[in-house]
Design an enzyme around this catalytic site. Structure first.
Site, short mmCIF file in Angstrom:
data_model
loop_
_atom_site.label_atom_id
_atom_site.label_comp_id
_atom_site.label_asym_id
_atom_site.label_seq_id
_atom_site.Cartn_x
_atom_site.Cartn_y
_atom_site.Cartn_z
N GLU A 90 18.13 0.45 -0.78
CA GLU A 90 17.33 1.19 -2.03
C GLU A 90 18.13 2.42 -2.48
OE1 GLU A 90 13.67 2.40 -1.25
OE2 GLU A 90 14.08 4.05 -0.07
N HIS B 24 7.04 1.66 5.07
CA HIS B 24 8.04 2.58 4.74
C HIS B 24 7.83 4.19 4.86
CE1 HIS B 24 11.06 -0.40 2.91
NE2 HIS B 24 10.23 -1.23 3.59
N HIS C 170 0.69 -1.26 -0.01
CA HIS C 170 0.00 0.11 0.00
C HIS C 170 0.94 1.23 0.01
CE1 HIS C 170 -3.57 -2.39 2.17
NE2 HIS C 170 -3.60 -2.62 0.91
N GLU C 171 1.34 1.89 -1.25
CA GLU C 171 1.80 2.98 -1.10
C GLU C 171 0.72 4.08 -1.20
OE1 GLU C 171 5.08 4.41 -1.51
OE2 GLU C 171 3.91 6.02 -1.00
N GLU D 80 10.94 0.68 7.55
CA GLU D 80 12.14 1.37 7.08
C GLU D 80 12.53 2.24 8.07
OE1 GLU D 80 11.70 3.91 3.89
OE2 GLU D 80 13.08 2.78 2.68
C1 NOJ Z 1 9.92 3.82 -1.01
C2 NOJ Z 1 10.13 2.56 -0.48
O1 NOJ Z 1 11.37 2.50 0.65
C3 NOJ Z 1 10.47 1.53 -1.55
O2 NOJ Z 1 10.74 0.26 -1.11
C4 NOJ Z 1 9.26 1.63 -2.38
O3 NOJ Z 1 9.42 0.71 -3.31
C5 NOJ Z 1 8.87 2.86 -2.78
N1 NOJ Z 1 8.71 3.87 -2.01
C6 NOJ Z 1 7.40 2.80 -3.62
O4 NOJ Z 1 6.23 2.64 -2.81
CA CA Z 2 12.24 4.98 1.46
#
Ligand code: NOJ
Ligand code: CA
Length: 680
Positions: free
Chosen positions: A487, A462, A378-379, A481
């Site tokens: 990343e 995150h 869920h972004e 996170e």
């Molecule tokens: C930042 C997050 O740290 C990453 O893991 C994620 O893929 C992207 N946002 C997109 O939601």
């Molecule tokens: Ca991040």
């Protein structure tokens, strides 16, 4: 079993400071003692001594409000109570199965001298390895709503020392590289902040049980004097509370060395016990995902030719997971909302509607057939108004499909969380902006965790609020996170320098589990930029950076190209009976010995900074009289993160027993991993 010992005798024996009612409370081992008192002007303060020396000099307590006079002077002590505890409790999952809580407590009540009904109780708990204190406010009939403008808690560190810290109040939330400066070089810092004093004492300042309150930043006022600075709010008052309430605990870990800082359960002990009951449905486990492809720009979250989350690719990932023993497959970019500008906006995200090329129901069933679970995503783009409006449906959907872990995301600049004017009524009209660690977002995270728990779903945010040990109370809040993760390595060469992880161990990781996402065995990101890591370090990360959900972050093709490293990742547990830091210094290196919670196997390993070093490992932790087979993954000769030699790895096998020691060479940016299995 709970043994409660009353410490009145101990307290009575302690010399009383200036005012008759002032109290002193000592740690069970007597090394730490804390005084709580008010000075001639009635200003409340506390002071911490250790081994007879001042550690935290007189530091003030109090509050400013938006609608009433400050509560910081003209106070007198009107009462005191004492208590103590010596208990052991069990974690459903964690770095260790059992946690000991042994402390003495002093609760001091302060009231304004001029007979107003104002005041607070300061509850102080003193452990052998730290202190925690919080303010408790009684219900006030004439002023039911408390509007806190600022909490005035101070922390004045008496001796000189150095600090490892990241800035607070800047745009990138917690995602900064750590600075190592004299304590006087800190500006506004997030917690946990770590310090090493001139006599070798290690300190970490943080907070525990951050519930319905704003996160605490630490602002250096002058010299080594710091004061709380609460994350701001759109409402003016940084914290608004109705009726009786208490603040989070302000915590200070105090240890003789780096290991004492790491093997320390202070914040967990200051949190409330499990409120969720049986959470055995959550299984600590490892996962892979359709993720590094988007992070390193090969695939997209949005629809189109390069869409990552397709049904076909997800099947390949499920097959790979089934074959290699990964329980979870994370899929990002499966849902509507990614096509336009979603950064810090998030208004188009649907948390129930899948893109046409992603068959959510079919894939959940396919995964189940193969003994694998999809990990949901869920972004929100920071738009919690949009998310909360869909939260119940979104969690119910995952619950029904057996998607029992969800990674959430709040990609927005700090201060850019989109909320509603009306706190609860959703959907809302006028929007307001909030901080990632302000009271509103702190409330939001718990709402998500509680809604998820109803559906037997675990949560991994995150861009989160920092961890304050709430996993004890809500054990489905399994990781987060909240620091620069793997990343960043995809976005530029050596973006996370080689000392980043050996610094995280002693800073961010003191707060709790991190979804760092190790296991990039190709050692490459976008446009093949190199990672500041040797191959062995990618394995050492599984032991250095704890999480009950551990990713193997690379493309499955890259994992398959490294069968011997994959063998380690397949074997390494994500749940431990015991964890010990057996060698390490803050920012330099960290080697752990951890015992599997489900077998007699031990694992040893960790990470190094840019300086090559030889480390002596003592196997005293092994069961005496038993022989163990040691399988070793270590930096190859000449390995260094700086060149292609980062791929050099060496393997070894030998037999070890308790009392043996072994020397291991850690390359610049290197690491090591050892599996120890008892022989018969
Ligand atoms: C930042 C997050 O740290 C990453 O893991 C994620 O893929 C992207 N946002 C997109 O939601
Ligand atoms: Ca991040």
């Amino acid at each position: 079993m709970t043994i409660r010992l009353f410490a009145a005798a101990l307290l009575a024996a302690t010399a009383l400071p200036a005012s008759a009612l002032a109290g002193t409370v000592a740690s069970p081992d007597g090394r730490i003692s804390v005084t709580v008192d008010a000075d001639e002007e009635g200003k409340p303060f506390y002071e911490v001594m250790r081994d007879g020396k001042v550690l935290i000099a007189r530091s003030q307590l109090g509050f400013n409000f938006t609608d009433e006079d400050p509560l910081r002077r003209n106070l007198a002590i009107t009462g005191e109570t004492t208590d103590s505890a010596d208990t052991r409790w069990e974690q459903p999952w964690g770095e260790r199965q059992f946690v000991t809580d042994r402390h003495n407590e002093l609760a001091v009540t302060f009231a304004e001298k001029d007979d107003t009904p104002r005041g607070f109780t300061l509850r102080m708990r003193v452990f052998d390895d730290g202190i925690g204190f919080r303010y408790e406010f009684a219900d006030r009939a004439d002023h039911p709503v408390t509007n806190i403008a600022e909490e005035l808690t101070e922390f004045t560190i008496a001796p000189e020392g150095t600090a490892w810290w990241i800035p607070a109040g800047d745009w990138n939330r917690y995602e900064y590289l750590y600075s190592n400066t004299p304590i006087e070089g800190v500006s506004m810092a997030h917690t946990p902040i770590t310090m090493r004093l001139e006599d070798g004492t290690h300190l970490s300042f943080h907070e525990a049980a951050l519930v319905d309150y704003s996160g605490m930043w630490l602002q250096r006022l002058q010299d080594r004097r710091f004061r709380a600075h609460l994350a701001p709010s759109s409402r003016g008052a940084k914290v608004v509370r109705t009726g009786a309430f208490h603040t989070p605990w302000r915590s200070i870990r105090i240890a003789d060395d780096a290991a004492g800082l790491v093997e320390n359960d202070l914040e967990l002990n200051l949190n409330e016990p499990n409120k969720l009951g049986d959470v055995s449905w959550f299984e600590p486990a490892k996962y892979i995902g359709i993720w590094w492809g988007m992070i390193s720009n090969r695939w997209t979250w949005a629809q189109g030719d390069r869409h990552g989350a397709t049904t076909e690719r997800t099947k390949d990932y499920i097959d790979f997971a089934a074959k290699n023993g990964f329980r979870g497959v994370l899929v990002e970019g499966w849902d509507y909302g990614w096509d336009g500008i979603w950064f810090g906006n998030g208004r188009d995200f649907s948390f129930t509607k899948a893109y046409p090329d992603f068959d959510l129901e079919g894939l959940a069933a396919y995964a189940k057939e193969k003994g694998v679970h999809l990990i949901g995503h869920h972004e929100t783009g920071g738009n919690i108004a949009n998310y909360e409006a869909q939260l119940a449906d979104a969690m119910a959907l995952y619950g029904r499909l057996g998607v029992d872990v969800v990674k959430t995301g709040y990609v927005a600049d700090a201060g850019g969380i989109i909320s509603c004017n009306a706190d609860i009524a959703l959907p809302c009209e006028g929007q307001v902006m909030e901080w990632h660690d302000g009271q509103r977002q702190v409330q939001h995270h718990l709402r998500v965790v509680e809604e998820a728990a109803k559906n037997r779903v675990a949560v991994n945010p995150h861009e989160p609020v920092k961890d304050t040990g709430l996993r004890r109370t809500y054990p489905n809040w399994v990781a987060r996170e909240g620091a620069r993760g793997m990343e960043y390595n995809a976005w530029g060469p050596f973006n996370n320098g080689p000392d980043h992880e050996p610094t995280l161990v002693y800073t961010r990781m003191l707060a709790g589990p991190m979804d760092f996402t190790p296991g990039v065995l190709s050692l490459k990101g976008d446009k093949d930029v190199p990672l500041a890591s040797t191959l062995a370090k990618q394995l050492g990360l599984y032991l250095a950076i704890y999480s009950p959900i551990q990713m193997a972050a690379d493309f499955i093709e890259s994992l398959a190209e490294h069968p011997r490293e994959l063998e380690f990742i397949r074997a390494v547990p994500a749940d431990w009976a015991e964890s010990h830091l057996i060698a390490g210094e803050v920012g330099d290196y960290a080697i752990f010995a951890r015992k599997d919670r489900n077998s007699e196997d031990w694992y040893v390993g960790g990470v190094n900074d840019a300086t090559a070093r030889e480390v002596a490992l003592d196997f005293d932790f092994l069961t005496p009289g038993k022989m163990y087979k040691a399988t070793i993954w270590k930096d190859g000769e000449g390995a260094t993160y700086e060149t292609e030699a980062r791929h050099r790895i060496a393997y070894d096998n030998r037999t070890v027993k308790a009392g043996d020691s072994m020397s291991i060479w850690l390359a610049p940016g290197g690491g090591a991993a050892i599996r120890l299995q008892p022989l018969d």
